[in-house]
Write a protein that holds these residues in place. Sequence first.
Motif, mmCIF file in Angstrom:
data_model
loop_
_atom_site.group_PDB
_atom_site.id
_atom_site.type_symbol
_atom_site.label_atom_id
_atom_site.label_comp_id
_atom_site.label_asym_id
_atom_site.label_seq_id
_atom_site.Cartn_x
_atom_site.Cartn_y
_atom_site.Cartn_z
ATOM 1 N N PRO A 120 36.149 53.122 29.444
ATOM 2 C CA PRO A 120 35.247 52.036 29.061
ATOM 3 C C PRO A 120 35.906 51.124 28.042
ATOM 4 O O PRO A 120 36.971 51.433 27.493
ATOM 5 C CB PRO A 120 34.067 52.792 28.446
ATOM 6 N N ALA A 121 35.280 50.001 27.790
ATOM 7 C CA ALA A 121 35.760 49.121 26.731
ATOM 8 C C ALA A 121 35.718 49.871 25.407
ATOM 9 O O ALA A 121 34.904 50.777 25.210
ATOM 10 C CB ALA A 121 34.888 47.867 26.658
ATOM 11 N N LEU A 122 36.601 49.503 24.487
ATOM 12 C CA LEU A 122 36.703 50.235 23.217
ATOM 13 C C LEU A 122 35.373 50.257 22.483
ATOM 14 O O LEU A 122 35.007 51.279 21.885
ATOM 15 C CB LEU A 122 37.782 49.593 22.334
ATOM 16 N N ARG A 123 34.630 49.158 22.526
ATOM 17 C CA ARG A 123 33.370 49.111 21.798
ATOM 18 C C ARG A 123 32.442 50.246 22.221
ATOM 19 O O ARG A 123 31.671 50.775 21.423
ATOM 20 C CB ARG A 123 32.674 47.759 22.021
ATOM 21 N N GLU A 124 32.502 50.636 23.480
ATOM 22 C CA GLU A 124 31.634 51.699 23.970
ATOM 23 C C GLU A 124 31.991 53.062 23.375
ATOM 24 O O GLU A 124 31.191 53.995 23.447
ATOM 25 C CB GLU A 124 31.684 51.743 25.496
ATOM 26 N N SER A 125 33.182 53.168 22.778
ATOM 27 C CA SER A 125 33.559 54.418 22.121
ATOM 28 C C SER A 125 32.724 54.683 20.883
ATOM 29 O O SER A 125 32.681 55.809 20.388
ATOM 30 C CB SER A 125 35.048 54.384 21.737
ATOM 31 N N THR A 126 32.074 53.638 20.363
ATOM 32 C CA THR A 126 31.212 53.820 19.192
ATOM 33 C C THR A 126 29.844 54.370 19.576
ATOM 34 O O THR A 126 29.117 54.875 18.702
ATOM 35 C CB THR A 126 31.004 52.484 18.452
#
Length: 219
Positions: A120-126
């Motif tokens: 996923p996009a990095l932001r979704e890692s949050t």
Amino acid sequence: MADEGSLRERLIDVGVDLVLTQGSTSLGLREIARRAGVSHGAPRRYFATHQALLSAIARRGFEDLGARFETAVADTTTPRGQLEAFARVYVGYALERRSMFELMFRHDLLDGAPQALDQPALRESTLPLFMRVTELVARCRSEWAAAQRADRPREAAPATAAVTAAALWANLHGIAQLWAWGSLQLALGAPPLGGDPGGDQLNLLIAATLEAHLGPVTS
């Protein structure tokens, strides 16, 4: 010869080591390739862009932060206690691994598109960590409501658990950044930037933040 997957992971490993020891400005493709023992063009076979490699390195940071959180709350049963553990881990991680923390929240990486179909996009890692915090906030609110008298006067609808969790997260992020810059120490007369990051003033700030968003601790 190592397979494609292990070479890709090796490049990320080298990048993680570089950002932790020399800062994010050291994360050039050529330097990562040199330290990984591959040609300077090799990273392009696994990462379409430099940004894609940086995102993969930053994602390791989120994984590390999440693992630290799970370890910290393992022996804590109350939601308030677990949120306190999260707060201390979050601020502590930001101060201990400042370069990685900054990389994790770089706008160009967070706003970037997914770099691979299976990632996923990095932001979704949050999101997983935020969802855990939201769940704990909801439990704290539920316990607080259950402790109130049944005839308590009706009040205005409170913020949702997600909004409270977001405000708590933003507050902790701000504490970490301002402490790293030395601004809070100056305002509070705390030890200078080189002082103990786990000092009393920082602990008081974390406690005050939890009380502001969750209310005082009740017996």
